[in-house]
Structures are given as C-alpha cells and as structure tokens.
Design a protein around this motif. Structure first.
Motif, PDB file in Angstrom:
ATOM      1  N   TRP A  78      -4.248  27.473 -37.068  1.00 10.90           N
ATOM      2  CA  TRP A  78      -5.242  27.445 -35.936  1.00 10.90           C
ATOM      3  C   TRP A  78      -5.198  25.827 -35.470  1.00 10.90           C
ATOM      4  CZ3 TRP A  78      -8.001  29.972 -32.970  1.00 10.90           C
ATOM      5  CH2 TRP A  78      -8.610  31.443 -33.123  1.00 10.90           C
ATOM      6  N   ARG A 102      -6.654  27.181 -15.947  1.00 13.11           N
ATOM      7  CA  ARG A 102      -8.106  26.966 -15.660  1.00 13.11           C
ATOM      8  C   ARG A 102      -8.860  26.801 -17.151  1.00 13.11           C
ATOM      9  NH1 ARG A 102      -9.809  29.056 -10.564  1.00 13.11           N
ATOM     10  NH2 ARG A 102      -8.131  28.950  -9.133  1.00 13.11           N
ATOM     11  N   PRO A 103      -9.859  26.346 -17.123  1.00 14.69           N
ATOM     12  CA  PRO A 103     -10.758  26.512 -18.222  1.00 14.69           C
ATOM     13  C   PRO A 103     -11.006  27.836 -18.642  1.00 14.69           C
ATOM     14  CG  PRO A 103     -11.819  24.803 -16.644  1.00 14.69           C
ATOM     15  CD  PRO A 103     -10.616  25.576 -15.794  1.00 14.69           C
ATOM     16  N   ALA A 155      -4.011  24.524 -32.101  1.00 13.39           N
ATOM     17  CA  ALA A 155      -5.386  24.055 -31.348  1.00 13.39           C
ATOM     18  C   ALA A 155      -5.191  22.757 -30.505  1.00 13.39           C
ATOM     19  CB  ALA A 155      -6.665  24.200 -32.191  1.00 13.39           C
ATOM     20  N   HIS A 176       2.049  14.156 -23.317  1.00 13.89           N
ATOM     21  CA  HIS A 176       1.177  13.163 -22.409  1.00 13.89           C
ATOM     22  C   HIS A 176       2.147  12.799 -21.426  1.00 13.89           C
ATOM     23  CE1 HIS A 176      -2.181  14.046 -25.063  1.00 13.89           C
ATOM     24  NE2 HIS A 176      -1.390  13.368 -26.187  1.00 13.89           N
ATOM     25  N   LEU A 203      -2.738  23.040 -27.506  1.00 17.71           N
ATOM     26  CA  LEU A 203      -3.596  23.482 -26.425  1.00 17.71           C
ATOM     27  C   LEU A 203      -4.580  22.336 -26.123  1.00 17.71           C
ATOM     28  CD1 LEU A 203      -3.619  27.181 -27.437  1.00 17.71           C
ATOM     29  CD2 LEU A 203      -2.765  26.250 -25.317  1.00 17.71           C
ATOM     30  N   ALA A 204      -5.229  21.876 -27.008  1.00 16.74           N
ATOM     31  CA  ALA A 204      -6.268  20.886 -26.493  1.00 16.74           C
ATOM     32  C   ALA A 204      -5.559  19.494 -25.878  1.00 16.74           C
ATOM     33  CB  ALA A 204      -7.077  20.425 -28.010  1.00 16.74           C
ATOM     34  N   ASP A 205      -4.321  19.172 -26.042  1.00 11.47           N
ATOM     35  CA  ASP A 205      -3.747  18.240 -25.492  1.00 11.47           C
ATOM     36  C   ASP A 205      -3.379  18.600 -23.971  1.00 11.47           C
ATOM     37  OD1 ASP A 205      -3.714  16.291 -27.127  1.00 11.47           O
ATOM     38  OD2 ASP A 205      -2.085  16.953 -28.332  1.00 11.47           O
ATOM     39  N   LEU A 206      -3.454  19.613 -23.396  1.00 10.35           N
ATOM     40  CA  LEU A 206      -3.294  20.220 -22.443  1.00 10.35           C
ATOM     41  C   LEU A 206      -4.543  19.782 -21.469  1.00 10.35           C
ATOM     42  CD1 LEU A 206      -1.420  23.611 -22.694  1.00 10.35           C
ATOM     43  CD2 LEU A 206      -0.286  21.444 -21.905  1.00 10.35           C
ATOM     44  N   ASP A 207      -4.584  18.517 -21.048  1.00  4.10           N
ATOM     45  CA  ASP A 207      -6.093  18.074 -20.446  1.00  4.10           C
ATOM     46  C   ASP A 207      -5.825  18.388 -18.939  1.00  4.10           C
ATOM     47  OD1 ASP A 207      -4.565  16.171 -18.853  1.00  4.10           O
ATOM     48  OD2 ASP A 207      -5.100  14.520 -20.421  1.00  4.10           O
ATOM     49  N   SER A 209      -7.288  29.676 -22.372  1.00  7.05           N
ATOM     50  CA  SER A 209      -7.195  29.699 -23.963  1.00  7.05           C
ATOM     51  C   SER A 209      -8.202  30.753 -24.515  1.00  7.05           C
ATOM     52  CB  SER A 209      -7.319  28.638 -24.629  1.00  7.05           C
ATOM     53  OG  SER A 209      -8.429  27.810 -24.464  1.00  7.05           O
ATOM     54  N   ASP A 210      -9.212  31.036 -23.869  1.00  8.40           N
ATOM     55  CA  ASP A 210     -10.238  31.936 -24.397  1.00  8.40           C
ATOM     56  C   ASP A 210      -9.510  33.337 -24.373  1.00  8.40           C
ATOM     57  OD1 ASP A 210     -11.983  30.089 -24.394  1.00  8.40           O
ATOM     58  OD2 ASP A 210     -13.451  30.828 -23.035  1.00  8.40           O
ATOM     59  N   LEU A 228      -5.910  32.824 -26.984  1.00  4.28           N
ATOM     60  CA  LEU A 228      -5.882  32.387 -28.554  1.00  4.28           C
ATOM     61  C   LEU A 228      -6.841  33.372 -29.307  1.00  4.28           C
ATOM     62  CD1 LEU A 228      -6.748  28.839 -28.172  1.00  4.28           C
ATOM     63  CD2 LEU A 228      -4.680  29.717 -28.471  1.00  4.28           C
ATOM     64  N   ASP A 252      -3.436  31.179 -41.625  1.00  8.11           N
ATOM     65  CA  ASP A 252      -4.146  31.029 -40.728  1.00  8.11           C
ATOM     66  C   ASP A 252      -4.860  29.847 -40.618  1.00  8.11           C
ATOM     67  OD1 ASP A 252      -6.854  33.146 -39.201  1.00  8.11           O
ATOM     68  OD2 ASP A 252      -4.983  32.466 -38.669  1.00  8.11           O
TER      69      ASP A 252
END
Lengths: 190, 207
Positions: A132, A158-159, A136, A84, A139-143, A162-163, A166, A128
């Motif tokens: 995850w 971009r949004p 997760a 952050h 990556l979720a912390d990369l706002d 990660s699709d 990942l 696994d």
C-alpha cells in the motif's frame, strides 16, 4: 412551462437564475419542493462549516515539516525524485496506463502468480501492508502539474482516477505494478 | 520576458512595480501572488514562505474538510505546499495562485483518501463542542449534528464531495471549481446538485 433543470435549481438557490425562470417556482409545486429540499440540504451542510483554527504552535510545526521536506528535496529527492522531472512525465503516464491494463484485463491471466510458473525473483512479493504505502507514494507523487503534462500525452488523468484503480488491486497486483514501474523507469527494484 | 510574472502581466493581473528578484525579504508582503510565485519559482525560499503564510489557512481548511481531523489535515497541508514548491516552475499564472493551490489540495486529498482504507465510521475525532455556548446541551446537540453531517459528506463520491466543499465552504464559483477539478461549469453544478441530494438522503431528513 418546463420544470427547472438541475443546473437551474442550483442557480436558483445561488440567486443566479434569471428572474423569468425563477418565477416558475411560484406556479410549480414540484420545483418549489425540489428547491426547498436543496436549500435544506445546503443549510445542513453549512452546519458543519466550522474548522478548528490551528494554534501558532500548530502552524510552526507544519512550517517546520515543510522546511524538512524541502530540505530533503534539495538534497537529491531520493529514489522517487525521477517522478518530479517533467521530462519523465510520459513514463508516469505509461505506468498509469499499465495499471489500467492490469486492472482491466486481470493480472491472473497475464502474469501467473507464485505457485504457478512465475520465474523466481521476477516478482518481489510484498504483503499488503508493505505494498500500500509504496504504490500510494508513487501515485501520490503524480501531482496536478504532472497531470497537465499527462493530458498533453493524450491520457486524461483526473482526480479520482486512482479511486477506480487502486481498490481493485490485490497484494500480488501491487507487487506486479511496482515491478512494471521499475521496468518502465529503470529505477530501483521494489 | 517569460515565466509566471510575464504570464500574470499578460493576463492583466496586478503585479507590483517592485520586481520580485529585487524585493528585499522584508518587503515580500507587498508583492501580489503572481510576483511572489515568480520569485519563489526563481528559487527564493522566503517568497515561498510568504505564499505559505498567505494561503495556509484556506489550504488547511480544505484539507480538514476532506480528512475530518487535525492530524491528517496537517499532514495534507504539508504535502500540498511541498508539491506546490516542486511545481512552481510550471505555474503559468493563467489562473490565480489560490486556484492553483486549491487544485493541488483537492488532488492530494482525493489521492490520499483513495489510498487509505475507506472510513466506515463517522470521522474519528470527538465532536467539536462550543463550550462557551449559552446552553451546553444545545451545544452538544449541534456538535453531534456537525459530526453526522461530516460523516455523510465523507461518504459522497469524490467529485461530489470536492464540489460541495469548495462551493459551500470555500465559497468558490462553479467556474473556479470547474478549473480546479478539470471539468465544465455544467458538471460542477450537476455535482453540486447530486451532492446535496445525496446528503439529504444520507441524513434521512425531509424538509
């Protein structure tokens, strides 16, 4: 007269197409059919517009959880706090880049897996289920505001990035990604 | 003068004459979003709480439409506002606060969706049936149709899904959607077009 483009069809059903072009559908059965199909699909989508309204108790619960999360932040942010700090955004970019390289080149070629010749202890094996949530969370912390800074570094995050990355990673690749993150940041080993 | 309030002023948006630092907690509801954001960025939690109160419903709706169930929507909503609090210092006021929050919401939802295992079946909750409807059978059929539509929307590619949700349900313009998703207006219209075309195909119905 040329047929309506996708953009123009969207403008047509939005009522934003200039009248001159909108008149085209009166003389063109193909465009009229396309427009009717779009309108029908939109009408179907709107059938699912309802969202159940949370109760006051639900809102209170959400507010309490926000309070709790911010209290944790205020208390020191934990091991992910480094993400952050704006100054470290380029490091996050490096991590994403590393992830891309990992996927693009195939980790098996660059980093032999346990059972071949990986030095003991250099890779923390995670199954696994453990891998995850760990990655997760990172990556979720990369706002989005981090993404703005990453863009300034020349990487376009971009949004949906990660699709693409990942789902390709195996359990071993997750573990390696975590190790790379730790190396990049000097943070705790996973 | 620097920061969100100055940026809001420079952008010509209305900012209350009452300075955010001076506004007593009881009067925060008189401040506009830009002034509230400035106060919250300065560390005033009660200003942030007012932001949450104002925008929680719209954020929750976006999250629900991505997640398809109330439990996940609550989780995502919490996550959005926690990220907003962390990022307030970098909110410059070039866009409306709502646009900025929607952008965070979409990113949080897309990231969460990509991390979770793909949903193969229609969304997990029971269909929402309007029990006050005149015809109960009709209400059940409508609820089932809604569930089918939601399941089809959940199968759209992420940017198409986001565009469809923001345009059809949140009634945002393609200009706003372009700002939120970080693309062009043309891309937003193209995504909307393809989302509707795909939706029609997935639902297998003809006009």
């Amino acid at each position: 007269m040329t047929h309506l483009t996708c953009d123009e069809l969207v403008d047509l059903i939005d009522g934003a197409l200039p009248a001159e072009r909108a008149r085209h559908v009166e003389v063109c059965p193909a465009c009229r059919l396309d427009a009717a199909r779009l309108r029908a699909a939109l009408a179907q989508a709107l059938e699912a517009a309802d969202v159940p309204e949370p109760t006051d108790a639900d809102w209170a619960r959400i507010a309490a959880r926000i309070d709790a999360a911010l209290a944790v932040d205020a208390a020191g942010a934990g091991w992910r706090g480094w993400l952050h700090r704006p100054v470290l955004a380029p490091l996050a970019a490096a991590v994403l880049l590393a992830a891309g390289v990992v996927v693009a080149t195939g980790l098996g070629l660059l980093f032999p897996w346990p059972g071949t010749r990986t030095p003991a202890g250099s890779v923390v094996a995670l199954d696994d289920d453990e891998g995850w949530p760990a990655v997760a969370a990172i990556l979720a912390d990369l706002d989005p505001t981090d993404a703005d800074m990453l863009h300034q570094t020349g990487l376009d995050v971009r949004p949906g990035l990660s699709d693409r990355l990942l789902p390709e990673l195996s359990a071993q690749e997750w573990a390696e990604l975590e190790r790379l993150i730790a190396l990049e940041t000097g943070g705790p080993q996973p | 003068m620097e920061g969100p309030a100055a940026a809001a002023l420079a952008a010509g948006r209305r900012v209350s004459s009452r300075t955010p630092e001076a506004a007593p907690a009881g009067h925060l509801d008189t401040l506009d979003d830009g002034a509230l954001a400035a106060a919250a960025a300065a560390g005033r939690r009660e200003a942030f709480d007012e932001i949450v109160r104002r925008h929680r419903r719209a954020v929750y709706q976006i999250c629900f439409r991505f997640a398809g169930n109330a439990a996940d929507a609550s989780d995502l909503t919490q996550d959005v506002f926690v990220r907003a609090w962390r990022g307030l210092g970098r909110f410059r006021g070039q866009a409306a606060l709502s646009t900025w929050l929607y952008r965070i919401a979409v990113n949080v939802c897309l990231n969460r969706a990509s991390v979770r295992r793909p949903v193969q079946e229609p969304l997990g909750e029971q269909p929402i049936v309007d029990r006050d409807a005149d015809d109960p059978q009709d209400a059940v059929l409508r609820a089932e149709r809604r569930t089918r539509v939601r399941a089809a929307i959940a199968r759209l590619p992420p940017r198409q899904r986001a565009t469809l949700l923001l345009r059809a349900y949140q009634d945002l313009s393609h200009e706003e959607i372009a700002r939120i998703l970080g693309g062009s207006v043309g891309a937003s219209k193209a995504n909307f077009f393809h989302a509707l075309a795909s939706l029609r195909r997935l639902l297998g119905e003809r006009p």
